[in-house]
Design a protein around this motif. Structure first.
Motif, PDB file in Angstrom:
ATOM      1  N   VAL A  25      39.151   8.658  40.014  1.00 45.64           N
ATOM      2  CA  VAL A  25      38.396   9.699  40.722  1.00 45.64           C
ATOM      3  C   VAL A  25      39.066  11.057  40.574  1.00 45.64           C
ATOM      4  O   VAL A  25      38.399  12.077  40.369  1.00 45.64           O
ATOM      5  N   VAL A  26      40.399  11.105  40.669  1.00 48.84           N
ATOM      6  CA  VAL A  26      41.104  12.400  40.605  1.00 48.84           C
ATOM      7  C   VAL A  26      41.370  12.829  39.161  1.00 48.84           C
ATOM      8  O   VAL A  26      41.925  13.905  38.921  1.00 48.84           O
ATOM      9  N   THR A  27      41.000  11.997  38.201  1.00 47.06           N
ATOM     10  CA  THR A  27      41.250  12.307  36.789  1.00 47.06           C
ATOM     11  C   THR A  27      39.986  12.875  36.136  1.00 47.06           C
ATOM     12  O   THR A  27      38.869  12.570  36.548  1.00 47.06           O
ATOM     13  N   ALA A  28      40.178  13.684  35.127  1.00 50.02           N
ATOM     14  CA  ALA A  28      39.043  14.298  34.423  1.00 50.02           C
ATOM     15  C   ALA A  28      38.110  13.233  33.862  1.00 50.02           C
ATOM     16  O   ALA A  28      38.558  12.157  33.440  1.00 50.02           O
ATOM     17  N   SER A  29      36.813  13.528  33.860  1.00 55.17           N
ATOM     18  CA  SER A  29      35.821  12.602  33.307  1.00 55.17           C
ATOM     19  C   SER A  29      35.113  13.218  32.112  1.00 55.17           C
ATOM     20  O   SER A  29      34.014  12.804  31.738  1.00 55.17           O
ATOM     21  N   SER A  30      35.747  14.223  31.525  1.00 54.81           N
ATOM     22  CA  SER A  30      35.195  14.849  30.323  1.00 54.81           C
ATOM     23  C   SER A  30      36.344  15.345  29.456  1.00 54.81           C
ATOM     24  O   SER A  30      37.479  15.477  29.933  1.00 54.81           O
TER      25      SER A  30
ATOM     26  N   ILE B 254      37.708  14.154  47.805  1.00 60.73           N
ATOM     27  CA  ILE B 254      37.919  15.481  48.393  1.00 60.73           C
ATOM     28  C   ILE B 254      38.937  16.273  47.576  1.00 60.73           C
ATOM     29  O   ILE B 254      38.746  17.465  47.302  1.00 60.73           O
ATOM     30  N   ILE B 255      40.014  15.604  47.158  1.00 63.05           N
ATOM     31  CA  ILE B 255      41.036  16.274  46.329  1.00 63.05           C
ATOM     32  C   ILE B 255      40.425  16.733  45.013  1.00 63.05           C
ATOM     33  O   ILE B 255      40.634  17.871  44.572  1.00 63.05           O
ATOM     34  N   TYR B 256      39.638  15.857  44.385  1.00 61.84           N
ATOM     35  CA  TYR B 256      38.998  16.229  43.112  1.00 61.84           C
ATOM     36  C   TYR B 256      38.054  17.410  43.298  1.00 61.84           C
ATOM     37  O   TYR B 256      38.057  18.359  42.500  1.00 61.84           O
ATOM     38  N   GLN B 257      37.265  17.361  44.364  1.00 64.42           N
ATOM     39  CA  GLN B 257      36.289  18.418  44.628  1.00 64.42           C
ATOM     40  C   GLN B 257      36.980  19.767  44.828  1.00 64.42           C
ATOM     41  O   GLN B 257      36.584  20.782  44.255  1.00 64.42           O
ATOM     42  N   ILE B 258      38.032  19.769  45.634  1.00 62.05           N
ATOM     43  CA  ILE B 258      38.740  21.016  45.929  1.00 62.05           C
ATOM     44  C   ILE B 258      39.371  21.602  44.662  1.00 62.05           C
ATOM     45  O   ILE B 258      39.251  22.800  44.376  1.00 62.05           O
ATOM     46  N   LEU B 259      40.033  20.773  43.889  1.00 63.33           N
ATOM     47  CA  LEU B 259      40.717  21.260  42.693  1.00 63.33           C
ATOM     48  C   LEU B 259      39.723  21.692  41.615  1.00 63.33           C
ATOM     49  O   LEU B 259      39.942  22.687  40.912  1.00 63.33           O
ATOM     50  N   LYS B 260      38.633  20.934  41.473  1.00 62.16           N
ATOM     51  CA  LYS B 260      37.661  21.268  40.430  1.00 62.16           C
ATOM     52  C   LYS B 260      36.960  22.581  40.732  1.00 62.16           C
ATOM     53  O   LYS B 260      36.782  23.430  39.842  1.00 62.16           O
ATOM     54  N   ILE B 261      36.586  22.776  41.994  1.00 62.57           N
ATOM     55  CA  ILE B 261      35.891  24.006  42.366  1.00 62.57           C
ATOM     56  C   ILE B 261      36.874  25.168  42.501  1.00 62.57           C
ATOM     57  O   ILE B 261      36.596  26.291  42.082  1.00 62.57           O
ATOM     58  N   GLY B 262      38.050  24.871  43.078  1.00 62.25           N
ATOM     59  CA  GLY B 262      39.001  25.937  43.363  1.00 62.25           C
ATOM     60  C   GLY B 262      39.728  26.479  42.150  1.00 62.25           C
ATOM     61  O   GLY B 262      39.839  27.698  41.963  1.00 62.25           O
ATOM     62  N   VAL B 263      40.236  25.588  41.292  1.00 56.21           N
ATOM     63  CA  VAL B 263      41.058  26.047  40.155  1.00 56.21           C
ATOM     64  C   VAL B 263      40.580  25.480  38.825  1.00 56.21           C
ATOM     65  O   VAL B 263      41.253  25.624  37.812  1.00 56.21           O
ATOM     66  N   ASP B 264      39.403  24.807  38.833  1.00 59.95           N
ATOM     67  CA  ASP B 264      38.832  24.215  37.621  1.00 59.95           C
ATOM     68  C   ASP B 264      39.850  23.334  36.902  1.00 59.95           C
ATOM     69  O   ASP B 264      40.072  23.443  35.697  1.00 59.95           O
ATOM     70  N   SER B 265      40.490  22.447  37.674  1.00 59.86           N
ATOM     71  CA  SER B 265      41.488  21.545  37.095  1.00 59.86           C
ATOM     72  C   SER B 265      41.434  20.216  37.840  1.00 59.86           C
ATOM     73  O   SER B 265      40.612  20.034  38.745  1.00 59.86           O
TER      74      SER B 265
END
Length: 435
Positions: free
Chosen positions: A115-120, A196-207
């Motif tokens: 879940v916390v790892t990139a899927s692309s 939640i961690i994935y969502q925050i990092l993906k939206i916040g810092v695109d990582s």
């Protein structure tokens, strides 16, 4: 002297407490789970890259230019999922040690890691490819994230189950079904947290978490462990703790093995590109440096002590111990001499027990730094492989020569201290016979 002893005792007590924590026990046990896979992968990687001049050309001329694609596929399928095995193993053993369902804990931790790892990922043409699991983050570069996710998942799962924050099934329901429902609420909590961690990092810092940890934590740790001072510290602690009766390799390598393994896996990429050298950024410090050059024959390079004893020992005790210990020592098992002589808390043998591995480390580190030895990759061989043979398998004739030099020097280092110890034993045996 008394104050130093008290300080040393405090240091040892602190090490014992730290090494027996739930987290480190789970980390050590969980990482051991990767050994069968890495050994299998090592065999195929070794066959694809045997360190003998002309081997690759001979195989290409005999079987064609693509002779090694299958071998590389197997090594990639093992080393490139190291983080996945690690996260399962750590969460599993954490829960198991807490007397709760380890299998469910491991599976939930695996899902949490994904879940916390990139899927692309980006294709070679620069196109974004979705719905994939990039191997870049499931191998060595994801190990630190796997450790963190495994420990947190295992701890949260165990806490919720032990506090009975679960769905309780009626009596008579099969254990498999009951365990599945027991894992529902803990699994929901853990995976929700990961989302939640994935969502925050993906939206916040695109990582993603593995990317941030790799850049902010794993790279600095790998660089620190890869330094001369870092390697020297690892070597000193292993010997010092074992002399004090603690299993230094388990304690120190329980923490450092994932980092050093990540170094070795990073070297794999350089090997595939044909640029495996320190000048091209290859890591010097890998598990093989410690296991097969700093402590072959056992921690402290005690094989040198046994050979020194065969050369000039006069006491019955030293002769007997060396005879009983030499065969296990050849296969890198030195508990008979560590606890039989003993070396533990033996003031006569403290200096060579520390100095011999340090000399071995300096020689090995220097040999790799100047290019005499090629930096080691993910290739692992069974830890019981005798020295000289193990050196040849990993580094060709250069590896065997370095091990031979270290072995000879260890005998020279141990010899005067062994003679002092032997003299004490001779006097003790003489006094006993006169009573």
């Amino acid at each position: 002297m008394e104050s130093f002893k008290k300080l040393f005792d405090r240091f040892l007590n602190a090490i014992v407490k730290i090494s027996s924590t739930k987290a480190l026990v789970a980390l050590k046990d969980g990482f051991v789970l990767t050994m069968p896979i890495t050994l299998i992968g090592s065999l195929f990687l070794l066959l694809a890259n045997i360190p003998i001049n002309g081997y690759a050309d001979f195989m290409a001329n005999t079987f064609g230019p693509n002779w090694n694609v299958g071998l590389n596929q197997v090594s990639g399928a093992t080393f490139d999922i190291l983080a996945l095995i690690t996260v399962i193993g750590i969460a599993y053993f954490y829960a198991k040690n807490e007397k709760v369902d380890g299998i469910s804990s491991g599976i939930i931790a695996l899902v949490s890691f994904l879940v916390v790892t990139a899927s692309s990922t980006m294709s070679e043409k620069g196109e974004l490819v979705g719905s994939v699991i990039p191997k870049a983050w499931t191998g060595g570069q994801g190990v630190i994230t796997a450790i963190i996710v495994g420990l947190i998942s295992g701890a949260v799962f165990s806490f919720l189950v032990k506090k009975k924050i679960t769905i309780k099934m009626p009596e008579g329901v099969p254990d498999g079904v009951s365990n599945a429902f027991t894992a529902l609420i803990p699994g929901l909590v853990i995976i929700l947290g990961s989302m939640i961690i994935y969502q925050i990092l993906k939206i916040g810092v695109d990582s993603t978490l593995p990317e941030l940890i790799f850049k902010g934590l794993q790279i600095p740790l790998q660089n620190l462990s890869d330094s001369f001072i870092g390697g020297l510290t690892i070597t000193l602690l292993i010997s010092l703790l074992f002399w004090a009766g603690l299993h230094g390799p388990n304690i120190v390598m329980g923490v450092m093995a994932p980092i050093l393994t990540a170094n070795a896996l990073a070297n794999n990429a350089l090997l595939e590109s044909g640029k495996l050298s320190v000048a091209e950024g290859a890591h010097i410090m890998t598990p093989q440096v410690i296991d097969l050059f700093v402590k072959f024959g056992g921690t402290g390079l005690t094989l040198g002590l046994l050979i020194a004893a065969f050369i000039s020992a006069k006491s019955n005790q030293m002769k007997s111990i060396s005879k009983l210990s030499i065969v296990p020592g050849i296969f890198n098992i030195n508990e008979p001499v560590i606890f039989g002589l003993p070396i533990v808390y033996n003031p006569y043998l403290l200096v060579p027990f520390i100095v011999a591995p340090v000399v071995g480390f300096i020689i090995t580190y220097g040999a790799i730094a100047i290019g005499f030895l090629t930096p080691f990759t993910g290739v692992q061989i069974p830890w019981t492989t005798p020295p000289i043979i193990s050196g040849f398998i990993l580094g060709g004739f250069s590896g065997a020569i370095i091990q031979l030099i270290i072995l000879v020097l260890s005998v020279i280092i141990y010899l005067p201290f062994m003679k002092k110890q032997d003299k004490v034993l001779v006097e003790s045996e003489a006094n006993t016979s006169n009573e």
